[in-house]
Design a protein around this motif. Structure first.
Motif, short mmCIF file in Angstrom:
data_model
loop_
_atom_site.label_atom_id
_atom_site.label_comp_id
_atom_site.label_asym_id
_atom_site.label_seq_id
_atom_site.Cartn_x
_atom_site.Cartn_y
_atom_site.Cartn_z
N ILE A 343 44.88 16.20 18.66
CA ILE A 343 45.14 16.97 19.87
C ILE A 343 44.14 18.12 19.98
N ARG A 344 43.53 18.26 21.15
CA ARG A 344 42.62 19.36 21.45
C ARG A 344 43.15 20.10 22.67
N VAL A 345 43.51 21.37 22.48
CA VAL A 345 44.03 22.20 23.57
C VAL A 345 42.88 23.06 24.07
N ASN A 346 42.39 22.75 25.26
CA ASN A 346 41.21 23.42 25.81
C ASN A 346 41.63 24.48 26.82
N ILE A 347 41.34 25.75 26.50
CA ILE A 347 41.69 26.87 27.36
C ILE A 347 40.39 27.48 27.89
N GLN A 348 40.36 27.70 29.19
CA GLN A 348 39.17 28.30 29.80
C GLN A 348 39.59 29.35 30.82
N PHE A 349 38.98 30.55 30.71
CA PHE A 349 39.25 31.65 31.65
C PHE A 349 38.01 31.93 32.49
N ASN A 350 38.24 32.57 33.64
CA ASN A 350 37.18 32.84 34.62
C ASN A 350 36.92 34.34 34.76
N ASP A 351 35.79 34.68 35.35
CA ASP A 351 35.53 36.01 35.92
C ASP A 351 35.78 37.16 34.96
N GLY A 352 35.28 37.05 33.75
CA GLY A 352 35.36 38.17 32.82
C GLY A 352 36.61 38.21 31.96
N TYR A 353 37.58 37.33 32.19
CA TYR A 353 38.76 37.23 31.33
C TYR A 353 38.33 36.51 30.04
N ARG A 354 38.67 37.09 28.88
CA ARG A 354 38.20 36.52 27.60
C ARG A 354 39.29 36.59 26.54
N ARG A 387 55.06 23.13 20.47
CA ARG A 387 54.09 24.01 19.83
C ARG A 387 53.78 25.17 20.76
N ASN A 388 53.78 26.38 20.21
CA ASN A 388 53.49 27.59 20.96
C ASN A 388 52.23 28.24 20.41
N LEU A 389 51.20 28.31 21.21
CA LEU A 389 49.91 28.88 20.81
C LEU A 389 49.77 30.25 21.48
N ILE A 390 49.73 31.30 20.67
CA ILE A 390 49.71 32.66 21.21
C ILE A 390 48.37 33.33 20.92
N PHE A 391 47.88 34.10 21.89
CA PHE A 391 46.57 34.74 21.78
C PHE A 391 46.58 36.03 22.59
N GLN A 392 45.53 36.82 22.42
CA GLN A 392 45.36 38.03 23.22
C GLN A 392 44.20 37.85 24.18
N LEU A 393 44.36 38.47 25.36
CA LEU A 393 43.42 38.25 26.46
C LEU A 393 42.92 39.57 27.01
N HIS A 394 41.59 39.68 27.12
CA HIS A 394 40.99 40.84 27.78
C HIS A 394 41.09 40.65 29.29
N VAL A 395 41.67 41.65 29.98
CA VAL A 395 41.80 41.64 31.43
C VAL A 395 40.76 42.62 31.99
N PRO A 396 39.78 42.14 32.74
CA PRO A 396 38.71 43.02 33.20
C PRO A 396 39.13 43.89 34.40
N LYS A 397 38.42 44.94 34.60
CA LYS A 397 38.56 45.79 35.80
C LYS A 397 37.92 45.06 36.98
N LEU A 398 38.63 45.02 38.13
CA LEU A 398 38.11 44.35 39.31
C LEU A 398 37.31 45.33 40.15
N ARG A 399 36.16 44.91 40.60
CA ARG A 399 35.32 45.78 41.44
C ARG A 399 35.81 45.80 42.87
N HIS A 400 36.23 44.64 43.36
CA HIS A 400 36.68 44.55 44.75
C HIS A 400 38.04 43.86 44.77
N SER A 401 39.01 44.48 45.40
CA SER A 401 40.33 43.87 45.47
C SER A 401 41.10 44.44 46.65
N SER A 402 41.98 43.63 47.17
CA SER A 402 42.88 44.10 48.21
C SER A 402 44.09 44.72 47.54
N SER A 403 45.11 45.05 48.34
CA SER A 403 46.27 45.74 47.77
C SER A 403 46.99 44.91 46.72
#
Length: 561
Positions: A343-354, A387-403
């Motif tokens: 089994i290969r659990v492939n996780i991918q994040f976008n836009d600066g999330y790491r 199976r529960n796979l737990i990790f920590q995630l960096h949440v980036p600051k957004l430059r442009h966002s609505s409310s």
């Protein structure tokens, strides 16, 4: 190298090799020791390479020059008819493969969602995060295997199983009786398409089955005779020689069934210090090693390490004689209900999330974090397991966002092998959602209780490992006490699982040996989220029991009544 040990006999002819009990036929390579006892070259070489440097008949020390000669001849092979594996039934395996393909096709035509035996769920520690601020939060991926009660398509594939069991002097009496009953029970649970081998060991190793044999009625009868007549309490303990022989049976298979496992049971420890790293590196990647420590004298740290090296196997502490059968029945149930491998659990994040940190015993790549992509590697998954796979995630600051925006910040998918069809399957991607807003609500900033519970589980795993490595008994118990206080202060403290976890960590054992063996067992169960036999003082691990394991235990107990 083909090993060919056979059962010991009370009477031995001088015209027979006392290791394999076959004739010392003219033209067969033979060796005569200084004590004048004669053996097949192959048999004696295998014995010496398993660290047995005494004559099997009279226990005289073999000359050092002879030991060096035999140890050096690792590439020499001779055909030995007494260690011959039965062929597998290719027709049955092809039939299972075609059935699996048909089910996959039916699932694809009936729904836009690809048919899968694994369900995926994602969670983040918080539902919302402030748009203009970076943070670090926990994430969770949960895999849930098909329930055997709900799936009519779940079918059992044939297995190859090698049982390596201790027959040293300390296994005499009731231990030996129960071990034999358990081995016979295993033969009864296997079908004519499964293959079984039994290796027993004291200071030598003995191939009681003469290779992997299919469990048809004729071979079951032969196994029952060998179990009852040949396995008897012997001499000192050399776990390594038994383990080597079992691994060699797997390495030199001419063919293999879809599921493979090795069961190792011992009630003691080696008489001499052994290096197991080289031995376990020779275990094939598709064979899982499950270890069983019987009674208070076994080396629990070694058996845990062997299980971890053994492709994510399990360790079971058998605290009382009558638990031998249920312990093996629990492990056997898992083999009989495997629904996914490789089994290969492939996780991918976008836009600066790491991903910045991983909290799991499972291997993953890349090792260098943070990374927007990460792949967890799991060996297998059985019906009803999670199976529960737990990790920590960096949440980036957004430059442009609505409310307020609900962002899809990433996704997870799984690639695995279906053991029924031997096909590689890929699940559709499942997204991670996170609301980014300038003014998060207090409700959405509450910690997710499921993630907090899993954080308590994995932190307890890490503390248990540290406590078992701590040689000072009082310091070891102090580590567990501190973890109890951390669980009590968490938001999921009142969850039934956390309450059971607290009770298990606060339990006081009568001996340090029981303390360490039981907590090694609890550590392995919570680390792998896989049930093994548990004593009454480890109730928190019962959450991992599957319906198939409970049925196997009931079958064994009804048979014993």
């Amino acid at each position: 190298m083909s090993y060919s040990y056979s059962s010991k006999s009370k009477t031995k002819s001088m015209d027979q090799c006392s290791i394999c009990l076959s004739a010392l036929a003219p033209g067969t390579p033979l060796l005569i020791l200084s004590c004048n006892h004669k053996y097949h070259f192959q048999c004696l070489m295998s014995s010496v390479q398993a660290q047995n440097n005494q004559c099997p008949l009279c226990r005289a020390t073999i000359d050092q020059s002879m030991v060096q000669l035999l140890s050096a001849n690792r590439n020499v092979q001779y055909h030995t008819p007494h260690s011959r594996e039965d062929t597998i039934d290719e027709t049955v395996n092809r039939s299972l493969s075609s059935q699996g393909s048909s089910r996959e096709g039916a699932g694809a035509s009936a729904s836009a969602v690809h048919h899968s035996t694994i369900a995926i769920a994602t969670k983040l520690e918080y539902k919302e995060q402030v748009s203009k601020r970076e943070s670090n939060i926990y994430g969770l991926v949960t895999l849930q295997a098909t329930s055997s009660r709900q799936s009519s398509t779940l079918s059992r594939v044939p297995i190859d199983l090698v049982c390596v069991v201790d027959q040293s002097a300390s296994m005499s009496g009731v231990k030996m009786i129960l071990l034999k009953e358990t081995l016979i029970y295993i033969t009864e649970q296997l079908t004519e398409y499964d293959r079984l081998a039994i290796i027993s060991f004291d200071n030598c190793a003995y191939d009681r089955s003469h290779g992997l044999k299919r469990m048809n009625s004729q071979n079951k009868h032969r196994f029952h005779v060998a179990i009852n007549d040949d396995i008897e309490d012997g001499f000192s303990t050399n776990i390594k020689c038994g383990l080597e022989m079992g691994i060699n049976l797997f390495r030199h298979r001419q063919a293999k069934n879809p599921i493979s496992a090795l069961f190792l049971l011992t009630d003691g420890q080696d008489d001499e210090v052994q290096d197991y790293s080289q031995v376990m590196r020779r275990l094939p990647n598709d064979v899982v090693c499950h270890t069983f420590g019987y009674g208070s004298d076994h080396a629990a740290p070694l058996l845990v390490q062997l299980a971890e090296w053994g492709n994510s196997g399990t360790f079971t502490y058998i605290d009382k004689h009558e638990a031998v059968g249920p312990a093996f029945a629990t492990a056997l149930a898992g083999l009989l209900t495997c629904i996914a491998q490789n089994i290969r659990v492939n996780i991918q994040f976008n836009d600066g999330y790491r991903v910045t940190h991983v909290h799991s015993i499972y291997k993953y790549v890349p090792k260098d974090l943070p990374s927007p992509k990460i792949t967890f590697k799991l060996n297998d998954l059985n019906a009803d397991e999670k199976r529960n796979l737990i990790f920590q995630l960096h949440v980036p600051k957004l430059r442009h966002s609505s409310s307020s925006q609900n962002h899809t910040i990433g996704h997870v998918s799984i690639v695995y092998t279906d053991p029924n069809s031997n096909h590689t399957l890929t699940t559709p991607p499942v997204p991670f959602h996170l609301i980014r807003t300038s003014r998060p609500s207090s409700y959405h900033l509450q910690i997710d209780r499921t993630i907090d519970l899993q954080r308590n589980r994995i932190e307890t795993v890490l503390v248990l490992r540290q406590a078992m490595e701590e040689q000072d008994y009082n310091q070891s118990m102090a580590l567990l006490k501190a973890q109890v206080e951390r669980i009590k202060a968490s938001v999921s403290a009142q969850d039934p699982f956390c309450q059971q976890l607290i009770r298990d960590l606060e339990y006081r054992y009568t001996t340090e040996g029981d303390y360490r063996s039981t907590y090694h067992n609890i550590y392995m169960q919570h680390a792998t989220e896989r049930s093994t036999y548990s004593s009454a003082s480890s109730s928190s691990a019962q959450i991992y029991s599957t319906i198939n394991q409970l049925q196997q235990i009931n079958n064994y107990e009804r048979r014993s009544d």
